[in-house]
Design an enzyme around this catalytic site. Structure first.
Site, PDB file in Angstrom:
ATOM      1  CE  LYS A 115     -37.552  41.742 -12.572  1.00  0.00           C
ATOM      2  NZ  LYS A 115     -37.479  42.669 -11.437  1.00  0.00           N
TER       3      LYS A 115
ATOM      4  CB  VAL B  69     -42.856  44.090  -1.662  1.00  0.00           C
ATOM      5  CG1 VAL B  69     -43.348  45.539  -1.708  1.00  0.00           C
ATOM      6  CG2 VAL B  69     -41.437  44.009  -2.206  1.00  0.00           C
TER       7      VAL B  69
ATOM      8  N   GLY C 158     -46.625  38.979   0.236  1.00  0.00           N
ATOM      9  CA  GLY C 158     -45.345  38.287   0.372  1.00  0.00           C
ATOM     10  C   GLY C 158     -44.308  39.239   0.923  1.00  0.00           C
TER      11      GLY C 158
END
Length: 348
Positions: free
Chosen positions: A78, A182, A180
């Site tokens: 990530k 998702v 937002g």
């Protein structure tokens, strides 16, 4: 670093700074046992560098587990960019980030996450090929958020079947935190099935749009925990299930698309003791990385993505059933399976 509570034997943690563009980024690679590390890039105005590091470490570990549970040939990684996504973006910044990724020689693939868009990723892709979630290209499929949301919706139904005896969400009250990319798509699915929605987000314009198209009721961001609901669905940032919020929840299920929903590992046991069924985040929200994996393969296939998503939802059901049968926290069961798969890959 090595005694950081979120370190968990990461293979590599890379810090990048580009003075000219203002880039300050961390790329964390938790494991490459299953394949090259893959996970999105988050841009957030962290209060301190320690917060940015902690987020990168926890998110990359979560990606290892997520990719393992989705049976993908990818490891866990990530990246985070320390900055305000509304004021600090520039082409130079994302180009510098692309060069940072390129310097890792394929050990890490990125895609969009909170605060980052497909157009930002296009700038990254001008400097490196280790990018997914693009709108153009031979295997491009665009924003993976709709796939993630579709998987979360199906995961909520899977949880509802265990908690209420039926997967039917019609008439169920669901508190959705974060609407937002998702969360917004998720609300569309839930509203179409007839669920009663209470929603919140720090972006009030986004909340307005979701309420207008789904009939959802708006609540303040801090009041979302107090909604008398059947299901709480976190779809914003992590650590929202903590000692301060747990006692306020009146739900029977926690299931959403946010990463690292539990502020600490003991929150899983606390949820179970409170009679709340928890869908481990890195299982229920794996649809997006499945979509990204299809892009990384170089031959994107929507049918392959949907087949993988079917298996992932089955896996979620198996995790829930094993946890309920053995009276164990669901996250403990899922993490054990994920670590076993990673360990088996290391043994070859």
């Amino acid at each position: 670093m090595f005694d950081h509570p979120s370190y968990d034997h990461h293979e590599g943690v890379h810090f990048f700074e580009d003075e000219a563009s203002g880039l300050k980024a961390i790329i964390a690679i938790h494991s490459s046992a299953l394949g090259p590390a893959a996970g999105g890039c988050r841009m957030w105005p962290y209060a301190t560098g320690e917060q940015a590091l902690r987020d990168a470490l926890r998110l990359s570990q979560g990606m290892s587990f997520k990719n393992a549970m989705a049976s993908l040939p990818l490891g866990g990684g990530k990246s985070v960019i320390w900055g305000n996504a509304k004021t600090d973006k520039s082409p130079a910044l994302f180009e510098a980030f692309g060069r940072a990724i390129e310097s890792l020689n394929g050990r890490y693939y990125t895609a969009e996450d909170v605060g980052v868009t497909t157009s930002d990723m296009a700038l990254v892709a001008s400097q490196t090929k280790y990018v997914a979630g693009l709108d153009t290209g031979a295997a491009a499929s665009g924003d993976p958020s709709p796939i993630t949301a579709g998987g979360v919706y199906r995961g909520i139904k899977t949880c509802a079947e265990r908690a209420f005896g039926s997967a039917d969400l019609s008439g169920r009250t669901i508190a959705v935190q974060g609407v937002g990319s998702v969360g917004g798509y998720l609300c569309d699915h839930l509203a179409q099935e007839g669920a009663r929605l209470f929603v919140c987000d720090i972006d009030q314009e986004t909340v307005t749009r979701v309420c207008e198209r789904t009939g959802a009721s708006r609540v303040n961001t801090d009041d979302i925990y107090d909604v008398d609901a059947d299901i709480f669905s976190p779809n914003a940032l992590g650590a929202v299930i903590n000692k301060a919020t747990l006692g306020r929840l009146k739900v029977k299920v926690v299931a959403g698309g946010a990463n690292n929903q539990l502020a600490s590992p003991d929150m899983d046991s606390a949820l179970r003791e409170a009679g709340i069924l928890y869908a481990p985040d890195y299982v229920i929200n794996g649809g997006g990385i499945i979509n990204v994996a299809a892009e990384i393969s170089g031959e994107y296939s929507r049918s392959w993505v949907m087949d993988k998503l079917d298996v992932l939802i089955e896996t979620l059901g198996e995790v829930l059933d094993e946890a309920l049968k053995a009276s164990l926290p669901t996250n403990l069961v899922a993490e054990r399976i994920a670590r076993q798969r990673i360990a088996a890959a290391k043994r070859g």
